[in-house]
Design a protein around this motif. Structure first.
Motif, PDB file in Angstrom:
ATOM      1  N   PRO A   1      27.685  43.974  43.963  1.00 22.83           N
ATOM      2  CA  PRO A   1      28.701  44.094  44.143  1.00 22.83           C
ATOM      3  C   PRO A   1      28.760  45.858  42.400  1.00 22.83           C
ATOM      4  N   THR A   2      29.666  46.119  43.064  1.00 21.18           N
ATOM      5  CA  THR A   2      29.480  47.470  42.170  1.00 21.18           C
ATOM      6  C   THR A   2      31.213  47.719  41.072  1.00 21.18           C
ATOM      7  N   THR A   3      32.477  46.902  41.416  1.00 21.28           N
ATOM      8  CA  THR A   3      33.781  47.703  40.764  1.00 21.28           C
ATOM      9  C   THR A   3      33.934  46.273  40.204  1.00 21.28           C
ATOM     10  N   THR A   4      34.569  46.512  39.123  1.00 15.68           N
ATOM     11  CA  THR A   4      35.424  44.977  38.578  1.00 15.68           C
ATOM     12  C   THR A   4      36.532  44.461  39.106  1.00 15.68           C
ATOM     13  N   ILE A   5      37.108  43.848  40.428  1.00 18.01           N
ATOM     14  CA  ILE A   5      38.261  43.479  40.108  1.00 18.01           C
ATOM     15  C   ILE A   5      38.704  41.528  39.664  1.00 18.01           C
ATOM     16  N   ASN A   6      39.607  41.179  40.262  1.00 16.98           N
ATOM     17  CA  ASN A   6      40.471  39.664  39.641  1.00 16.98           C
ATOM     18  C   ASN A   6      40.098  38.857  41.025  1.00 16.98           C
ATOM     19  N   TYR A   7      40.002  37.687  41.206  1.00 17.33           N
ATOM     20  CA  TYR A   7      39.727  36.968  41.746  1.00 17.33           C
ATOM     21  C   TYR A   7      40.227  35.126  41.699  1.00 17.33           C
ATOM     22  N   SER A   8      41.257  34.825  42.134  1.00 19.61           N
ATOM     23  CA  SER A   8      41.828  33.588  42.184  1.00 19.61           C
ATOM     24  C   SER A   8      41.858  32.294  42.830  1.00 19.61           C
ATOM     25  N   SER A   9      41.854  33.042  43.590  1.00 19.18           N
ATOM     26  CA  SER A   9      42.503  32.110  45.121  1.00 19.18           C
ATOM     27  C   SER A   9      42.710  33.057  46.870  1.00 19.18           C
ATOM     28  N   GLY A  10      42.559  32.097  47.434  1.00 15.89           N
ATOM     29  CA  GLY A  10      41.772  33.025  48.878  1.00 15.89           C
ATOM     30  C   GLY A  10      41.409  32.596  49.464  1.00 15.89           C
ATOM     31  N   PRO A  11      40.677  33.017  50.924  1.00 10.48           N
ATOM     32  CA  PRO A  11      39.908  33.411  51.624  1.00 10.48           C
ATOM     33  C   PRO A  11      38.559  33.612  50.631  1.00 10.48           C
ATOM     34  N   LEU A  12      37.316  32.737  51.234  1.00 11.68           N
ATOM     35  CA  LEU A  12      36.108  34.012  50.773  1.00 11.68           C
ATOM     36  C   LEU A  12      35.277  33.228  51.638  1.00 11.68           C
ATOM     37  N   ALA A  13      34.789  34.435  52.175  1.00 11.12           N
ATOM     38  CA  ALA A  13      34.007  34.598  53.015  1.00 11.12           C
ATOM     39  C   ALA A  13      32.452  34.567  52.780  1.00 11.12           C
ATOM     40  N   VAL A  14      31.245  34.516  53.359  1.00  8.94           N
ATOM     41  CA  VAL A  14      30.170  33.927  53.030  1.00  8.94           C
ATOM     42  C   VAL A  14      29.104  34.700  54.309  1.00  8.94           C
ATOM     43  N   ILE A  15      27.755  35.429  53.920  1.00  6.72           N
ATOM     44  CA  ILE A  15      26.869  35.854  54.569  1.00  6.72           C
ATOM     45  C   ILE A  15      26.175  34.933  54.581  1.00  6.72           C
TER      46      ILE A  15
END
Length: 244
Positions: A121-135
Motif C-alpha cells: 500500500p502507498t496511499t491512505t483510505i478508509n475501509y469499514s465494510s464490504g467485499p474483501l479480496a485475498v491473494i
C-alpha cells in the motif's frame, strides 16, 4: 466492523479469461508468449500470467480453459489504456468467450513474489465494510511437495462450504510448485472465520510452519472497487457491488 484507517496502493487488477473451445493450444501458448508484450506496456509495474485448476482452491488438476492475469498499475489510466486499446487484449478477445476483471486496492500485504513486493500500500483510505479480496501465493519446497499435496486439497475443499465466500479460484505459474489462490469474501469477518476457525485450514497453517513447506510466500488483502465482464457466465459480485 468499525471504520479503520488503512493503506491502499496503486491499482491492482485480476483478470480471468475463458478460452474458446478449439483454442486451448493458443491459450496455453500465451503463458510463454505474452510476457514480452506485457513487459512493454506503459504503466504496468508488475504482472503474472497464471493457469488455473479445477475447484475453488489449490488443485492438482489443471483447467485448460481458464487463465488469469494479475497486474499492478501506475494508475487507472494505464490500466484503461491496456484493457481498451492494446493489441494483446484484442488478441485475447478473439480467442476467449468471456473475461472478468476485478479492480482492487490493497489494504495489507506480507511477503514477496519473485523477491518483489507488488501489492505494498502507498496511499491512505478508509475501509469499514464490504467485499474483501485475498491473494495467497507460495513457492513450494521440493521436499515438501508430497505433504503439501496430501493436506492442502482438504483445506481447499473446505472452501465449498465456507460461509461468506463470494467466489474463489486456484491459480498457478508452474504446475504443482508455484501456486496461488484468489478469493473474495463478503466481509473481513467472513474471511477471518474461515482462516482462523476452519480446522482443516488451521492444520495446513501448522504444517506449513513446522515442515517448512514454502521457500517464498505472500498474503495480500484488497478492497474491491469494481468488476467488469463475466466469470462462468455471470458477474459474481454484481449484487454486492451494487450495494456499495
Amino acid at each position: 466492523m468499525s471504520e479503520t484507517t488503512i493503506n491502499s496502493p496503486r491499482l491492482t487488477t485480476l483478470t480471468l479469461f475463458g478460452i474458446k473451445p478449439g483454442h486451448v493450444r493458443w491459450g496455453l501458448a500465451q503463458m510463454g508468449t505474452s510476457g514480452p508484450h506485457l513487459q512493454k506496456v506503459p504503466g504496468l509495474l508488475f504482472y503474472k500470467l497464471l493457469g488455473s485448476g479445477h475447484g475453488k482452491g489449490f488443485s492438482i488438476k489443471p483447467n485448460l480453459y481458464r487463465y488469469g492475469l494479475i497486474c499492478t498499475w501506475r494508475d487507472e489510466k494505464a490500466a484503461a489504456d491496456f484493457f481498451e486499446r492494446s493489441e494483446l487484449m484484442q488478441q485475447y478477445k478473439a480467442h476467449t468467450f468471456e473475461s472478468w476483471t476485478c479492480y482492487l486496492h490493497p489494504l495489507q500485504s506480507h511477503g514477496q513474489w519473485d523477491k518483489q513486493e507488488p501489492f505494498t500500500p502507498t496511499t491512505t483510505i478508509n475501509y469499514s465494510s464490504g467485499p474483501l479480496a485475498v491473494i495467497t501465493r507460495a513457492s513450494i519446497n521440493w521436499k515438501a511437495l508430497p505433504n503439501f499435496w496430501r493436506f492442502v486439497p482438504q483445506s481447499s475443499k473446505a472452501l465449498d462450504d465456507a460461509e461468506g465466500l463470494l467466489c474463489s479460484i486456484g491459480l498457478g505459474e508452474l504446475p504443482l510448485i508455484r501456486q496461488a489462490t484468489f478469493s473474495i469474501w463478503e466481509s473481513a469477518e467472513a474471511m477471518k472465520n474461515y482462516a482462523y476457525r476452519n480446522p482443516k485450514h488451521q492444520e495446513v497453517i501448522k504444517r506449513t510452519r513446522a515442515e517448512n513447506w514454502y521457500s517464498e510466500e505472500l498474503f495480500a488483502r484488497f478492497i474491491v472497487t469494481r468488476t467488469q465482464g463475466t466469470w462462468n457466465g455471470t458477474n459474481p459480485l454484481n449484487a454486492t457491488i451494487a450495494q456499495l
